[in-house]
Scaffold this active site. Structure first.
Site, mmCIF file in Angstrom:
data_model
loop_
_atom_site.group_PDB
_atom_site.id
_atom_site.type_symbol
_atom_site.label_atom_id
_atom_site.label_comp_id
_atom_site.label_asym_id
_atom_site.label_seq_id
_atom_site.Cartn_x
_atom_site.Cartn_y
_atom_site.Cartn_z
ATOM 1 N N TYR A 18 0.844 -1.190 0.000
ATOM 2 C CA TYR A 18 0.000 0.000 0.000
ATOM 3 C C TYR A 18 0.882 1.243 0.000
ATOM 4 O O TYR A 18 1.976 1.217 -0.549
ATOM 5 C CB TYR A 18 -1.026 -0.061 1.167
ATOM 6 C CG TYR A 18 -2.172 0.818 0.811
ATOM 7 C CD1 TYR A 18 -3.002 0.495 -0.252
ATOM 8 C CD2 TYR A 18 -2.358 2.018 1.456
ATOM 9 C CE1 TYR A 18 -3.991 1.357 -0.667
ATOM 10 C CE2 TYR A 18 -3.352 2.887 1.044
ATOM 11 C CZ TYR A 18 -4.165 2.556 -0.017
ATOM 12 O OH TYR A 18 -5.139 3.425 -0.441
ATOM 13 N N ARG A 60 -9.625 11.008 -7.958
ATOM 14 C CA ARG A 60 -8.535 11.625 -7.182
ATOM 15 C C ARG A 60 -7.830 10.502 -6.431
ATOM 16 O O ARG A 60 -8.287 10.061 -5.401
ATOM 17 C CB ARG A 60 -9.111 12.663 -6.214
ATOM 18 C CG ARG A 60 -8.130 13.632 -5.643
ATOM 19 C CD ARG A 60 -7.389 13.119 -4.409
ATOM 20 N NE ARG A 60 -8.269 12.921 -3.271
ATOM 21 C CZ ARG A 60 -8.201 11.866 -2.462
ATOM 22 N NH1 ARG A 60 -7.335 10.901 -2.665
ATOM 23 N NH2 ARG A 60 -9.014 11.762 -1.441
ATOM 24 N N LYS A 81 -6.459 -1.708 -1.073
ATOM 25 C CA LYS A 81 -7.296 -1.460 0.112
ATOM 26 C C LYS A 81 -7.890 -2.752 0.630
ATOM 27 O O LYS A 81 -7.935 -2.994 1.832
ATOM 28 C CB LYS A 81 -8.437 -0.498 -0.248
ATOM 29 C CG LYS A 81 -7.996 0.927 -0.350
ATOM 30 C CD LYS A 81 -8.147 1.640 0.982
ATOM 31 C CE LYS A 81 -7.412 2.944 0.956
ATOM 32 N NZ LYS A 81 -7.552 3.782 2.119
ATOM 33 N N GLU A 113 -13.912 4.822 -2.695
ATOM 34 C CA GLU A 113 -12.503 5.143 -2.453
ATOM 35 C C GLU A 113 -11.950 6.040 -3.555
ATOM 36 O O GLU A 113 -12.116 5.734 -4.745
ATOM 37 C CB GLU A 113 -11.709 3.824 -2.413
ATOM 38 C CG GLU A 113 -10.255 3.982 -2.076
ATOM 39 C CD GLU A 113 -10.009 4.460 -0.657
ATOM 40 O OE1 GLU A 113 -10.711 4.005 0.267
ATOM 41 O OE2 GLU A 113 -9.124 5.294 -0.470
ATOM 42 N N ASP A 114 -11.320 7.129 -3.169
ATOM 43 C CA ASP A 114 -10.578 7.986 -4.089
ATOM 44 C C ASP A 114 -11.395 8.535 -5.270
ATOM 45 O O ASP A 114 -10.952 8.509 -6.426
ATOM 46 C CB ASP A 114 -9.309 7.271 -4.576
ATOM 47 C CG ASP A 114 -8.200 7.348 -3.509
ATOM 48 O OD1 ASP A 114 -8.462 7.892 -2.427
ATOM 49 O OD2 ASP A 114 -7.091 6.876 -3.765
ATOM 50 N N ASP A 162 -14.135 5.813 2.574
ATOM 51 C CA ASP A 162 -12.950 5.812 3.433
ATOM 52 C C ASP A 162 -12.255 7.170 3.469
ATOM 53 O O ASP A 162 -11.754 7.588 4.506
ATOM 54 C CB ASP A 162 -11.977 4.729 2.973
ATOM 55 C CG ASP A 162 -10.722 4.764 3.804
ATOM 56 O OD1 ASP A 162 -10.853 4.714 5.040
ATOM 57 O OD2 ASP A 162 -9.633 4.882 3.243
ATOM 58 N N ASP A 163 -12.230 7.885 2.328
ATOM 59 C CA ASP A 163 -11.543 9.192 2.321
ATOM 60 C C ASP A 163 -12.255 10.178 3.237
ATOM 61 O O ASP A 163 -11.621 11.019 3.857
ATOM 62 C CB ASP A 163 -11.516 9.767 0.900
ATOM 63 C CG ASP A 163 -10.855 8.804 -0.043
ATOM 64 O OD1 ASP A 163 -9.682 8.508 0.156
ATOM 65 O OD2 ASP A 163 -11.546 8.314 -0.967
ATOM 66 N N ASN A 199 -0.527 13.136 1.351
ATOM 67 C CA ASN A 199 0.447 12.148 0.875
ATOM 68 C C ASN A 199 0.348 12.050 -0.645
ATOM 69 O O ASN A 199 -0.594 12.588 -1.216
ATOM 70 C CB ASN A 199 0.250 10.789 1.573
ATOM 71 C CG ASN A 199 -1.166 10.280 1.492
ATOM 72 O OD1 ASN A 199 -1.743 10.253 0.408
ATOM 73 N ND2 ASN A 199 -1.741 9.880 2.604
HETATM 74 P P1 NAI Z 1 -9.492 17.266 -2.262
HETATM 75 O O1 NAI Z 1 -8.931 17.432 -3.613
HETATM 76 O O2 NAI Z 1 -10.933 16.919 -2.087
HETATM 77 O O3 NAI Z 1 -9.246 18.637 -1.428
HETATM 78 C C1 NAI Z 1 -8.063 19.397 -1.450
HETATM 79 C C2 NAI Z 1 -8.344 20.742 -0.765
HETATM 80 O O4 NAI Z 1 -7.119 21.439 -0.612
HETATM 81 C C3 NAI Z 1 -9.288 21.652 -1.529
HETATM 82 O O5 NAI Z 1 -10.174 22.255 -0.621
HETATM 83 C C4 NAI Z 1 -8.345 22.718 -2.130
HETATM 84 O O6 NAI Z 1 -8.969 23.976 -2.292
HETATM 85 C C5 NAI Z 1 -7.284 22.788 -1.058
HETATM 86 N N1 NAI Z 1 -5.994 23.288 -1.542
HETATM 87 C C6 NAI Z 1 -5.316 22.929 -2.661
HETATM 88 N N2 NAI Z 1 -4.166 23.630 -2.755
HETATM 89 C C7 NAI Z 1 -4.120 24.431 -1.670
HETATM 90 C C8 NAI Z 1 -3.201 25.389 -1.199
HETATM 91 N N3 NAI Z 1 -2.068 25.656 -1.861
HETATM 92 N N4 NAI Z 1 -3.482 26.044 -0.053
HETATM 93 C C9 NAI Z 1 -4.608 25.789 0.618
HETATM 94 N N5 NAI Z 1 -5.525 24.883 0.235
HETATM 95 C C10 NAI Z 1 -5.279 24.219 -0.903
HETATM 96 O O7 NAI Z 1 -8.574 16.200 -1.535
HETATM 97 P P2 NAI Z 1 -8.922 15.354 -0.233
HETATM 98 O O8 NAI Z 1 -9.624 14.107 -0.583
HETATM 99 O O9 NAI Z 1 -9.574 16.219 0.777
HETATM 100 O O10 NAI Z 1 -7.442 14.932 0.242
HETATM 101 C C11 NAI Z 1 -6.532 15.920 0.648
HETATM 102 C C12 NAI Z 1 -5.217 15.305 1.047
HETATM 103 O O11 NAI Z 1 -5.403 14.532 2.206
HETATM 104 C C13 NAI Z 1 -4.582 14.384 -0.005
HETATM 105 O O12 NAI Z 1 -3.223 14.711 -0.173
HETATM 106 C C14 NAI Z 1 -4.675 13.025 0.586
HETATM 107 O O13 NAI Z 1 -3.543 12.270 0.265
HETATM 108 C C15 NAI Z 1 -4.700 13.336 2.063
HETATM 109 N N6 NAI Z 1 -5.381 12.294 2.783
HETATM 110 C C16 NAI Z 1 -4.735 11.782 3.865
HETATM 111 C C17 NAI Z 1 -5.261 10.749 4.540
HETATM 112 C C18 NAI Z 1 -4.569 10.257 5.754
HETATM 113 O O14 NAI Z 1 -3.516 10.690 6.087
HETATM 114 N N7 NAI Z 1 -5.114 9.339 6.485
HETATM 115 C C19 NAI Z 1 -6.498 10.101 4.063
HETATM 116 C C20 NAI Z 1 -7.158 10.766 2.950
HETATM 117 C C21 NAI Z 1 -6.593 11.823 2.338
#
Ligand code: NAI
Length: 549
Positions: A94, A147, A165, A236-237, A259-260, A399
């Protein structure tokens, strides 16, 4: 186990194949004499050989390819390998290796796994699902790859994610693999690079309008109810907006979760519970500022608010403790570009695009990075947090690794060792100023496999937010106090199966209490969960004819 298969067909079926471990009696009855070496090895000896071969692979991607190939030939040995040392193997099957595997999916592809359901099959989705060989499917992990991780739209290359997953369901919580179906809903991709790659494995079309996509998903969800009535659908994603909208569309009607949205929320909540424990406070004493307002942020904020409501706040009070900052600045009440589900977190405030300025005025105790953009928790951000907080909580969750908002080294150095830190990826222990810090990984794999094991064993008819809050509390409770003192917010990965069994048992208890179970309540929930746990061991085999003889 009995089978009608004989000879080479046994060796070609990964669920039956024991490779060099067939007994003499099995070789005789299954017609295998001469088709395998004339030895009978144990699983542990076979594992020794796997480790030897893995050690010769130069990169984690090569090790990933080797392990998937092992799964194609021998399912038991694959899971025995994963479960022998989860801390070592989970990062290979993973995150982070899976990110690279997905980017190259069409190039490293060997063999079909799971199902590919193209939007061109609309009207016949039920028939397509019936092609799957297992009749009692309990979980479908489905993506449209809108995504993938923090990597964006990967189209068919995203299929690596549902595959990985579901492997974690088994490796981390013992859900038996025969009940699991990875699925890619192929609605095209807007990824120009893949659209022009001759080895790309998806439909060569750009993505449809949202209405068209959702009507395809509606048909899929309905068909699953008919073909696999006990099945829970794990989304997922998908892109942030699709993730939130589709969850809202189905969550009260069917057994589904995302899950997200919910798994991320659960695991981050577990970290927040432990951060509050370290500080001697409660969740509802803290103030939270998110960087990013997408699916992960909204899912977490909603779950966090529900947990604060359980602590005694009303919902508006809980929401007032949570603020968000996205690509267009602070979410505040004059913004006209906000989606419905973001509005509860847009409070009265002057417009600003300055994150440090927002920290100065909102005065959060915790910042949560879910922005997908590496390096956005700058030195100034961490120093400002440290100036207004005795113990600033810094959660840098994006990540893969280079997308983390800051590294542990930066967080501990810039805060002079005051930060309570966790990331979305695994970082090694860090020595600073004579102290050893253990940066935790807020990895969903502590939560979603345990939730799924609870759903599997209880045959729960719905997956609720309360189940994720209970899972978060159960995970948090399993970090020993001496590790909490070193800043570790999550249990050690080496013991993940035991952690998740205990978590699943607590969630299962809640399922029974809430009247959502479709099986009778056992007297001992822990023992009940353990009865359902898959063990990566060969079972004695005989042919059907031999059994009836
Ligand atoms: P998403 O695409 O739905 O949301 C991203 C958000 O970040 C949007 O609101 C966007 O406007 C904002 N954004 C983008 N560039 C920015 C910047 N320069 N400054 C401020 N805000 C900015 O993505 P999602 O699903 O919310 O995932 C976000 C991140 O969280 C991903 O990198 C993902 O890998 C990580 N993630 C981590 C997890 C964990 O650690 N357990 C689990 C799920 C997601």
């Amino acid at each position: 186990m009995t089978t009608t298969a004989r000879g080479i067909a046994v060796l070609q079926d990964p669920k039956l194949n024991k490779s060099t471990a067939f007994t003499e009696a099995e070789k005789q009855t299954l017609g295998l004499v001469g088709l395998v070496p004339d030895v009978t090895e144990t699983e542990d000896l076979q594992l020794q050989r796997v480790n030897l071969q893995l050690a010769q692979k130069p990169t984690d991607l090569e090790r990933y390819i080797y392990l998937i190939n092992l799964l194609d030939h021998n399912e038991t040995l694959f899971y025995r390998t994963l479960m022998s040392d989860p801390a070592r193997f989970l990062p290979i099957v993973y995150d982070p290796t899976i990110g690279e595997a997905c980017l190259k999916f069409g190039h490293i592809y060997r063999q079909a796994r799971g199902m590919y359901l193209s939007i061109a099959r609309r009207g016949t989705v039920k028939d397509v699902l019936k092609n799957w060989p297992e009749k009692d499917v309990r979980f479908i992990c489905v993506t449209d790859a809108g995504r993938i991780l923090g990597l964006g739209d990967l189209g068919a290359n995203g299929m690596g994610i549902p595959i990985g997953k579901l492997q974690l369901y088994t490796a981390c919580a013992g859900v038996p693999p025969q009940y699991l179906l990875p699925m890619y809903l192929d609605a095209g991709t807007n990824n120009e690079q893949y659209l022009h790659d001759p080895l790309y494995l998806g439909t060569r079309k750009t993505r449809p309008a949202t209405d068209e996509l959702y009507s395809f998903v509606d048909e899929f969800v309905q068909a699953v109810q008919e073909v696999f009535p006990k099945c829970c659908i794990h989304f997922e994603d998908w892109t942030g907006a699709d993730a939130v909208h589709l969850l809202a569309r189905y969550r009260d009607k069917y057994c589904v979760y995302n899950d997200d949205v919910q798994g991320t929320a659960g695991i981050v909540l577990a970290g927040m519970i432990n951060a509050a424990k370290i500080k001697g406070t409660k969740l509802s004493d803290e103030r939270y500022l998110f960087l990013g307002a997408g699916s992960a942020a909204i899912g977490l904020a909603d779950l966090l608010c529900s947990a604060m409501v359980q602590e005694g706040l009303n919902l508006p009070q809980a929401q007032s403790r949570v603020s968000m900052f996205d690509i267009n600045g602070l979410l505040e009440d004059s913004r006209t570009d906000l989606l419905d589900f973001q509005k509860p977190y847009a409070h009265k405030h002057a417009p600003t695009r300055d994150f440090v300025g927002a920290i100065e005025s909102v005065k959060p105790t915790t910042i949560i990075g879910v922005s997908t953009v590496g390096g956005t928790f700058t030195q100034k951000v961490v120093e400002t947090m440290s100036r207004i907080n005795e113990r600033p909580v810094v959660l840098a969750l994006s990540n893969p690794t280079d997308h983390a908002e800051c590294t542990p080294e930066q967080a501990y150095t810039w805060s002079k060792g005051k930060a309570i830190y966790a990331a979305g990826v695994q970082f090694p222990p860090l020595h600073y100023n004579g102290q050893t810090f253990l940066p935790g990984q807020a990895n969903n794999f502590y939560i979603f496999p345990a939730i799924s094991m609870a759903v599997f064993a209880t045959q729960a008819s719905r997956v609720t937010d309360e189940m994720f809050i209970e899972a978060a509390r159960a995970v948090a409770d399993q970090v020993p106090s001496e590790l909490l003192k070193q800043g570790l917010l999550y249990p050690l990965q080496s013991n993940i199966l035991e952690t998740e069994i205990k978590t699943a048992a607590r969630v299962a208890k809640l399922v029974f209490d809430s009247g959502l179970a479709r099986v009778a309540r056992p007297t001992d929930t822990d023992a009940f969960i353990r009865q359902h746990v898959y063990k990566p061991e060969y079972t004695a085999m005989a042919t059907k004819a031999a059994k009836h003889a």
